[in-house]
Structures are given as C-alpha cells and as structure tokens.
Design a protein around this motif. Structure first.
Motif, short mmCIF file in Angstrom:
data_model
loop_
_atom_site.label_atom_id
_atom_site.label_comp_id
_atom_site.label_asym_id
_atom_site.label_seq_id
_atom_site.Cartn_x
_atom_site.Cartn_y
_atom_site.Cartn_z
N ILE A 144 0.86 -1.17 0.00
CA ILE A 144 0.00 0.00 0.00
C ILE A 144 0.89 1.22 0.00
O ILE A 144 1.66 1.43 0.94
N GLU A 145 0.81 1.99 -1.06
CA GLU A 145 1.56 3.23 -1.15
C GLU A 145 0.60 4.38 -0.88
O GLU A 145 -0.41 4.53 -1.57
N THR A 146 0.90 5.17 0.14
CA THR A 146 0.04 6.27 0.54
C THR A 146 0.65 7.59 0.08
O THR A 146 1.82 7.86 0.37
N THR A 147 -0.13 8.38 -0.64
CA THR A 147 0.33 9.68 -1.12
C THR A 147 -0.69 10.73 -0.72
O THR A 147 -1.87 10.62 -1.07
N ARG A 148 -0.25 11.73 0.03
CA ARG A 148 -1.13 12.84 0.38
C ARG A 148 -1.11 13.81 -0.80
O ARG A 148 -0.09 14.40 -1.12
N THR B 99 -7.16 -1.76 6.33
CA THR B 99 -7.90 -1.04 7.39
C THR B 99 -6.94 -0.31 8.32
O THR B 99 -7.24 0.80 8.76
N ALA B 100 -5.79 -0.89 8.60
CA ALA B 100 -4.79 -0.22 9.43
C ALA B 100 -4.23 1.02 8.74
O ALA B 100 -4.06 2.07 9.36
N ALA B 101 -3.95 0.91 7.44
CA ALA B 101 -3.41 2.04 6.68
C ALA B 101 -4.41 3.18 6.61
O ALA B 101 -4.03 4.36 6.58
N ALA B 102 -5.70 2.85 6.60
CA ALA B 102 -6.74 3.87 6.47
C ALA B 102 -7.22 4.39 7.82
O ALA B 102 -8.00 5.35 7.86
N GLY C 230 -6.48 17.01 3.09
CA GLY C 230 -7.77 16.34 3.07
C GLY C 230 -7.98 15.35 1.96
O GLY C 230 -9.05 14.76 1.86
N HIS C 231 -6.97 15.13 1.09
CA HIS C 231 -7.10 14.19 -0.02
C HIS C 231 -5.91 13.24 -0.03
O HIS C 231 -4.76 13.68 -0.07
N VAL C 232 -6.21 11.93 -0.02
CA VAL C 232 -5.17 10.91 0.05
C VAL C 232 -5.41 9.86 -1.02
O VAL C 232 -6.54 9.44 -1.26
N LEU C 233 -4.32 9.43 -1.65
CA LEU C 233 -4.36 8.35 -2.63
C LEU C 233 -3.70 7.12 -2.01
O LEU C 233 -2.58 7.21 -1.50
N LEU C 234 -4.41 6.00 -2.04
CA LEU C 234 -3.84 4.71 -1.64
C LEU C 234 -3.72 3.86 -2.89
O LEU C 234 -4.73 3.57 -3.55
N GLN C 235 -2.50 3.48 -3.25
CA GLN C 235 -2.27 2.61 -4.40
C GLN C 235 -1.97 1.22 -3.88
O GLN C 235 -0.97 1.02 -3.18
N LEU C 236 -2.85 0.27 -4.21
CA LEU C 236 -2.70 -1.10 -3.75
C LEU C 236 -2.13 -1.97 -4.85
O LEU C 236 -2.50 -1.84 -6.01
N THR C 237 -1.22 -2.87 -4.45
CA THR C 237 -0.63 -3.83 -5.37
C THR C 237 -0.58 -5.17 -4.67
O THR C 237 -0.10 -5.26 -3.54
N GLY C 238 -1.11 -6.19 -5.34
CA GLY C 238 -1.08 -7.53 -4.78
C GLY C 238 -2.47 -8.08 -4.54
O GLY C 238 -3.39 -7.80 -5.30
#
Length: 108
Positions: free
Chosen positions: A8-12, A35-38, A16-24
């Motif tokens: 999970i790559e988190t980019t602010r 859920t922990a990352a969020a 107030g706006h966040v991008l979560l890029q999931l791989t796998g």
C-alpha cells in the motif's frame, strides 16, 4: 507464499485528499493491512487505486467498506472487470463510488 502479498503506497495529494495505491492480493490475510493504513484517514477524502490488485475476496470487500465508513469520502479506481462483477452482485456498487478511466477523463 510471498512475504508481502499486498503493498500500500500512501500519497497525500493535498490537505484532506489521500491516494492509496494497492498492489497484490486484497484478501483475508491482507485486508487488515488496508484497514490499518486507512485508520488515520478518518477526516480525509480517499481515492483507492486498485489497478495493481490481482485478487480481491469478501474480506477485501469488507475492508473497503471499513475504509468507506471511516473516510469523509471514498472513491475507487482501477477496478478490474472481476471486481466490478463482485461489487455489482453484492450490491456494493450502490455504496462505493467507482470511477472508470473514462469518468476520470471527463472530469479531469
């Protein structure tokens, strides 16, 4: 079994706006990672890019709902045809905002 089934790559993007890029794989074993990352994003609008997700099971869907309940707003992008069918069949399409590439081009 791989040591890292989900990244999970988190980019602010801005305040107030966040991008979560999931791989796998987003499944029973890895859903708690999402859920922990969020957990810290309760006041944010969250965009989850699922382009790199190769598998999503019912636990993954549940994790997406947990994020949706805690975030100010949630949008999904990069949804595979298989995942889209799961969302449609479970009725979650009505709860989770899914943006397709054509939708993003129209707004952007």
């Amino acid at each position: 079994m791989s040591d890292q089934l989900l990244t999970i790559e988190t980019t602010r993007l801005d305040a107030g706006h966040v991008l979560l890029q999931l791989t796998g794989e987003l499944d029973y074993d890895t859903a708690p990672e999402l859920t922990a990352a969020a957990a810290d994003l309760s006041g944010d609008e969250v965009l989850i890019d699922l382009t790199g997700v190769s598998l999503c099971d019912s636990s993954g869907l549940s994790a997406l709902l947990v994020v949706q309940r805690s975030a100010r707003a949630l949008r999904l992008t990069g949804v595979s045809p298989q995942l889209q069918r799961m969302l449609d069949r479970t009725g979650l399409t009505e709860l989770l905002a899914v943006e397709h590439v054509d939708d993003l081009r129209a707004t952007g």
